[in-house]
Scaffold this active site. Sequence first.
Site, PDB file in Angstrom:
ATOM      1  N   CYS A  77     -14.362  21.738  26.518  1.00  0.00           N
ATOM      2  CA  CYS A  77     -15.282  22.587  27.276  1.00  0.00           C
ATOM      3  C   CYS A  77     -16.591  22.814  26.517  1.00  0.00           C
ATOM      4  O   CYS A  77     -16.607  22.857  25.294  1.00  0.00           O
ATOM      5  CB  CYS A  77     -14.648  23.942  27.527  1.00  0.00           C
ATOM      6  SG  CYS A  77     -13.023  23.840  28.253  1.00  0.00           S
TER       7      CYS A  77
ATOM      8  N   ARG B 120     -18.541  15.252  25.473  1.00  0.00           N
ATOM      9  CA  ARG B 120     -17.301  15.801  24.914  1.00  0.00           C
ATOM     10  C   ARG B 120     -16.133  15.663  25.888  1.00  0.00           C
ATOM     11  O   ARG B 120     -14.995  15.879  25.521  1.00  0.00           O
ATOM     12  CB  ARG B 120     -17.493  17.293  24.628  1.00  0.00           C
ATOM     13  CG  ARG B 120     -18.385  17.533  23.450  1.00  0.00           C
ATOM     14  CD  ARG B 120     -18.818  18.974  23.431  1.00  0.00           C
ATOM     15  NE  ARG B 120     -19.136  19.374  22.079  1.00  0.00           N
ATOM     16  CZ  ARG B 120     -18.315  19.984  21.279  1.00  0.00           C
ATOM     17  NH1 ARG B 120     -17.107  20.293  21.679  1.00  0.00           N
ATOM     18  NH2 ARG B 120     -18.672  20.306  20.067  1.00  0.00           N
TER      19      ARG B 120
ATOM     20  N   TRP C 132     -12.743  21.434  30.584  1.00  0.00           N
ATOM     21  CA  TRP C 132     -11.694  20.427  30.370  1.00  0.00           C
ATOM     22  C   TRP C 132     -10.384  21.180  30.574  1.00  0.00           C
ATOM     23  O   TRP C 132     -10.024  22.044  29.780  1.00  0.00           O
ATOM     24  CB  TRP C 132     -11.823  19.873  28.950  1.00  0.00           C
ATOM     25  CG  TRP C 132     -10.950  18.692  28.658  1.00  0.00           C
ATOM     26  CD1 TRP C 132     -11.256  17.375  28.869  1.00  0.00           C
ATOM     27  CD2 TRP C 132      -9.647  18.703  28.069  1.00  0.00           C
ATOM     28  NE1 TRP C 132     -10.228  16.574  28.461  1.00  0.00           N
ATOM     29  CE2 TRP C 132      -9.218  17.359  27.961  1.00  0.00           C
ATOM     30  CE3 TRP C 132      -8.790  19.708  27.627  1.00  0.00           C
ATOM     31  CZ2 TRP C 132      -7.982  17.004  27.439  1.00  0.00           C
ATOM     32  CZ3 TRP C 132      -7.556  19.350  27.101  1.00  0.00           C
ATOM     33  CH2 TRP C 132      -7.168  18.001  27.017  1.00  0.00           C
TER      34      TRP C 132
ATOM     35  N   ASN D  92     -14.528  29.162  26.399  1.00  0.00           N
ATOM     36  CA  ASN D  92     -13.837  28.033  25.753  1.00  0.00           C
ATOM     37  C   ASN D  92     -12.703  28.602  24.920  1.00  0.00           C
ATOM     38  O   ASN D  92     -12.869  29.643  24.276  1.00  0.00           O
ATOM     39  CB  ASN D  92     -14.764  27.281  24.788  1.00  0.00           C
ATOM     40  CG  ASN D  92     -15.798  26.454  25.505  1.00  0.00           C
ATOM     41  OD1 ASN D  92     -15.810  26.412  26.729  1.00  0.00           O
ATOM     42  ND2 ASN D  92     -16.662  25.814  24.746  1.00  0.00           N
ATOM     43  N   GLY D  93     -11.576  27.905  24.896  1.00  0.00           N
ATOM     44  CA  GLY D  93     -10.445  28.372  24.091  1.00  0.00           C
ATOM     45  C   GLY D  93      -9.252  28.647  24.979  1.00  0.00           C
ATOM     46  O   GLY D  93      -9.234  28.283  26.158  1.00  0.00           O
TER      47      GLY D  93
ATOM     48  N   GLU E  87      -5.270   2.284  13.606  1.00  0.00           N
ATOM     49  CA  GLU E  87      -6.562   2.713  14.148  1.00  0.00           C
ATOM     50  C   GLU E  87      -7.016   1.794  15.292  1.00  0.00           C
ATOM     51  O   GLU E  87      -7.509   2.260  16.315  1.00  0.00           O
ATOM     52  CB  GLU E  87      -7.591   2.768  13.006  1.00  0.00           C
ATOM     53  CG  GLU E  87      -9.014   3.099  13.416  1.00  0.00           C
ATOM     54  CD  GLU E  87      -9.158   4.369  14.239  1.00  0.00           C
ATOM     55  OE1 GLU E  87      -8.222   5.172  14.314  1.00  0.00           O
ATOM     56  OE2 GLU E  87     -10.228   4.535  14.857  1.00  0.00           O
TER      57      GLU E  87
ATOM     58  N   LYS F  83      -7.673   2.838  19.201  1.00  0.00           N
ATOM     59  CA  LYS F  83      -8.948   2.570  19.886  1.00  0.00           C
ATOM     60  C   LYS F  83      -8.705   1.861  21.204  1.00  0.00           C
ATOM     61  O   LYS F  83      -9.264   2.209  22.224  1.00  0.00           O
ATOM     62  CB  LYS F  83      -9.787   1.694  18.955  1.00  0.00           C
ATOM     63  CG  LYS F  83     -11.218   1.960  18.838  1.00  0.00           C
ATOM     64  CD  LYS F  83     -11.698   3.141  18.055  1.00  0.00           C
ATOM     65  CE  LYS F  83     -10.967   4.421  18.168  1.00  0.00           C
ATOM     66  NZ  LYS F  83     -11.238   5.418  17.210  1.00  0.00           N
TER      67      LYS F  83
ATOM     68  N   GLU G 175      -7.173   4.160  23.830  1.00  0.00           N
ATOM     69  CA  GLU G 175      -8.116   5.199  24.269  1.00  0.00           C
ATOM     70  C   GLU G 175      -9.101   4.708  25.317  1.00  0.00           C
ATOM     71  O   GLU G 175      -9.328   5.375  26.317  1.00  0.00           O
ATOM     72  CB  GLU G 175      -8.960   5.676  23.075  1.00  0.00           C
ATOM     73  CG  GLU G 175      -8.310   6.679  22.199  1.00  0.00           C
ATOM     74  CD  GLU G 175      -9.251   7.095  21.095  1.00  0.00           C
ATOM     75  OE1 GLU G 175      -9.488   8.287  20.965  1.00  0.00           O
ATOM     76  OE2 GLU G 175      -9.749   6.222  20.348  1.00  0.00           O
TER      77      GLU G 175
ATOM     78  N   HIS H 152      13.233  -4.447  12.537  1.00  0.00           N
ATOM     79  CA  HIS H 152      14.076  -3.248  12.660  1.00  0.00           C
ATOM     80  C   HIS H 152      13.984  -2.625  14.050  1.00  0.00           C
ATOM     81  O   HIS H 152      14.316  -1.457  14.223  1.00  0.00           O
ATOM     82  CB  HIS H 152      13.695  -2.229  11.581  1.00  0.00           C
ATOM     83  CG  HIS H 152      13.951  -2.749  10.201  1.00  0.00           C
ATOM     84  ND1 HIS H 152      15.211  -2.856   9.670  1.00  0.00           N
ATOM     85  CD2 HIS H 152      13.109  -3.248   9.277  1.00  0.00           C
ATOM     86  CE1 HIS H 152      15.135  -3.372   8.461  1.00  0.00           C
ATOM     87  NE2 HIS H 152      13.869  -3.626   8.198  1.00  0.00           N
TER      88      HIS H 152
ATOM     89  N   LYS I  75     -14.113  14.907  23.047  1.00  0.00           N
ATOM     90  CA  LYS I  75     -14.663  14.541  21.745  1.00  0.00           C
ATOM     91  C   LYS I  75     -14.175  15.467  20.651  1.00  0.00           C
ATOM     92  O   LYS I  75     -13.958  15.056  19.530  1.00  0.00           O
ATOM     93  CB  LYS I  75     -16.196  14.556  21.818  1.00  0.00           C
ATOM     94  CG  LYS I  75     -16.892  14.075  20.554  1.00  0.00           C
ATOM     95  CD  LYS I  75     -16.633  12.598  20.340  1.00  0.00           C
ATOM     96  CE  LYS I  75     -17.065  12.112  18.975  1.00  0.00           C
ATOM     97  NZ  LYS I  75     -16.388  10.862  18.609  1.00  0.00           N
TER      98      LYS I  75
HETATM   99  C1  F6R Z   1     -10.161   8.746  18.295  1.00  0.00           C
HETATM  100  C2  F6R Z   1     -10.640  10.098  18.237  1.00  0.00           C
HETATM  101  C3  F6R Z   1      -9.653  11.179  18.023  1.00  0.00           C
HETATM  102  C4  F6R Z   1     -10.134  12.083  16.879  1.00  0.00           C
HETATM  103  C5  F6R Z   1      -9.191  13.287  16.712  1.00  0.00           C
HETATM  104  C6  F6R Z   1      -9.594  14.150  15.533  1.00  0.00           C
HETATM  105  O1  F6R Z   1     -11.176   7.851  18.622  1.00  0.00           O
HETATM  106  O2  F6R Z   1     -11.805  10.337  18.346  1.00  0.00           O
HETATM  107  O3  F6R Z   1      -8.395  10.668  17.752  1.00  0.00           O
HETATM  108  O4  F6R Z   1     -10.172  11.319  15.704  1.00  0.00           O
HETATM  109  O5  F6R Z   1      -9.225  14.053  17.885  1.00  0.00           O
HETATM  110  O6  F6R Z   1     -10.880  14.628  15.684  1.00  0.00           O
HETATM  111  P1  F6R Z   1     -11.695  15.180  14.463  1.00  0.00           P
HETATM  112  O7  F6R Z   1     -11.956  14.057  13.529  1.00  0.00           O
HETATM  113  O8  F6R Z   1     -12.947  15.733  15.066  1.00  0.00           O
HETATM  114  O9  F6R Z   1     -10.846  16.236  13.812  1.00  0.00           O
END
Ligand code: F6R
Length: 592
Positions: free
Chosen positions: A2, A27, A73, A99-100, A469, A473, A476, A492, A587
């Site tokens: 949000c 975000r 959100w 927000n929260g 990682e 990606k 996502e 395994h 984000k």
């Molecule tokens: C992946 C991504 C998320 C963040 C995670 C932690 O592309 O962006 O997995 O890495 O939400 O976010 P931060 O680094 O802001 O604590």
Amino acid sequence: MCGIVGGISTEKVRNFIIEGLKSVEYRGYDSSGLALVINNKCEVYKTIERVNELDKSFESSFDSFLGIGHTRWATHGVPSVKNAHPHTSKSKLFTIVHNGVIENYRILKKELQAKGYVFKSDTDTEVVAHLLEKEYKITSNVLEAIRLTIKQLKGTYALAILFCRDQNHLYFAKNRSPLLIGHAKKGNFLASDYLPLLKTASDFVEIPDFHYGSLSVSEIELYDINGNSIEFSYHQTNLKQEALEKNNYPHFMLKEIEEAEQSVRFLIDNYFDGKKLLFDKDLIKTLKDAKHIIFLGSGTSYHACLTGARYFRELKKNVDTYIASEWAYYPYNNSKDTVFILMSQSGETADLISCVKLIEKQGSKIITITNTQGSTLARKADHVVFLYAGIEVAVASTKAYIAQMTALVLINAMIRNELNIFEKLEEAIVSQRFIIKDHEIIKKVAKEIQNSSSVYFLGRGYDHDLALECSLKLKEVSYIHSEAFPGGELKHGPIALIEKDVPVIVFISDHSTSDAMRSNICEIEARGGKIYVVSTQELSQEGDTYVIPNVRRFLSPLVSVMFGQYLAYYVALYKNLDIDKPRNLAKSVTVE
Ligand code: F6R
């Protein structure tokens, strides 16, 4: 997640709010809303469309010198107009955005319902609007009503509040959800992020947790939970509005992938004076003296932690790594002598903030590595390392991961007193440039796998960290089911998933594991899997899919990860998906 934007100004604020909401769109959100105070009445409009539509559909003649806006959100209640913010109290005295998460909203809601308050939404937020009205009716004082309200709230909140009979004040309250004041000659503004404020304000005020207050055009009043007036100071930010421009790139994700070199260089520029590394000496001493180090992070940041832990183990340190949300509920190894390294691009991740509370209780030291100055995790830390990667706009983290890895490499180099690290980093940069210049093959792989229902990534050691990682990606941004396994785990269990033409992407950049990985490849091929090998030059073999110029084993995640980033990007592009704002993701994950 949000976003909040609000302002009181000598100039009309509608445009500021709309533009501000657009700047936090990245975000992630599913609905938006706006409220303006006009003739002692709050005019509210909400939509499940994009912010552009909000502006188009809200009566165009409405404007005001005081207003608030929100991108939501969904957490409590589905995305819908009724659940979108702002929410208004029973007699329309208060209109708020939030927000929260209000954890005790069910109890509060029952109490309010028993007193005749009728709820129009399924949100936790509406409770706050009605509580404010209830307290105001008792006290006839808005600030006191806010104080009494937040005393009853359990949970996290950033609140921008309009009292519709007062055209001269914008009210606010905050606890563990980001909220900033931006000050300018023409007025005072509120936002959950610097971005909406960058064009308008030059001086900023952090609002501490459990504080509330009011803004007029020229004044800021800040109070603690006991009603004491609190002194505050202004600070500036080095964030730049230009970071929000795509500069001829079709998507932020592509732009940010190709800012890899810049991420490495900005860190070197900020932490190396040409002769020595410049990390705070106390930070280095803390790490040198540490008997036990625990890395905590989520998502991509957790993957950076995994590799960071390897660097520190090579210094003969006792190191553990945990996903933040896991450690918060199972806080093992909690001795006072443990040093915690919190990795967070945003510095606002709620799961990490929960860990902080536990760490503070046990009196251990906190080192935060973050891209966001002034963020909650930066403020809570004993030592902070900034990533200087610039704003990362695409939801999927790319350049920030590279900056995280670089920061870890440089910190380790300072502990080891190792200055030839810069030559090694230059090699890594050369390899990164190679990938940026020549990734036609990655596009071809993306075309081939775009319709797959599952894709697997395999690696050992550093290569497993980066496989994790790359897999994250891909899922996502392309929504393809994907998993990463250590090569040694294949037999395994995961090998049961291998059937004809299942794509398996294998990373080989480590001498000590390359033979074992080649055996894994044979095992997968024998079962019909479609292998794509990403190897470094000296370990490459004929038929490998993509060969990266040589890079040191410990630096391979900084380079090979770009294969996975490009792959995810192009698969999403070919599938015509919303690359910069993948569905359901945010984000900055500010709720647990
Ligand atoms: C992946 C991504 C998320 C963040 C995670 C932690 O592309 O962006 O997995 O890495 O939400 O976010 P931060 O680094 O802001 O604590």
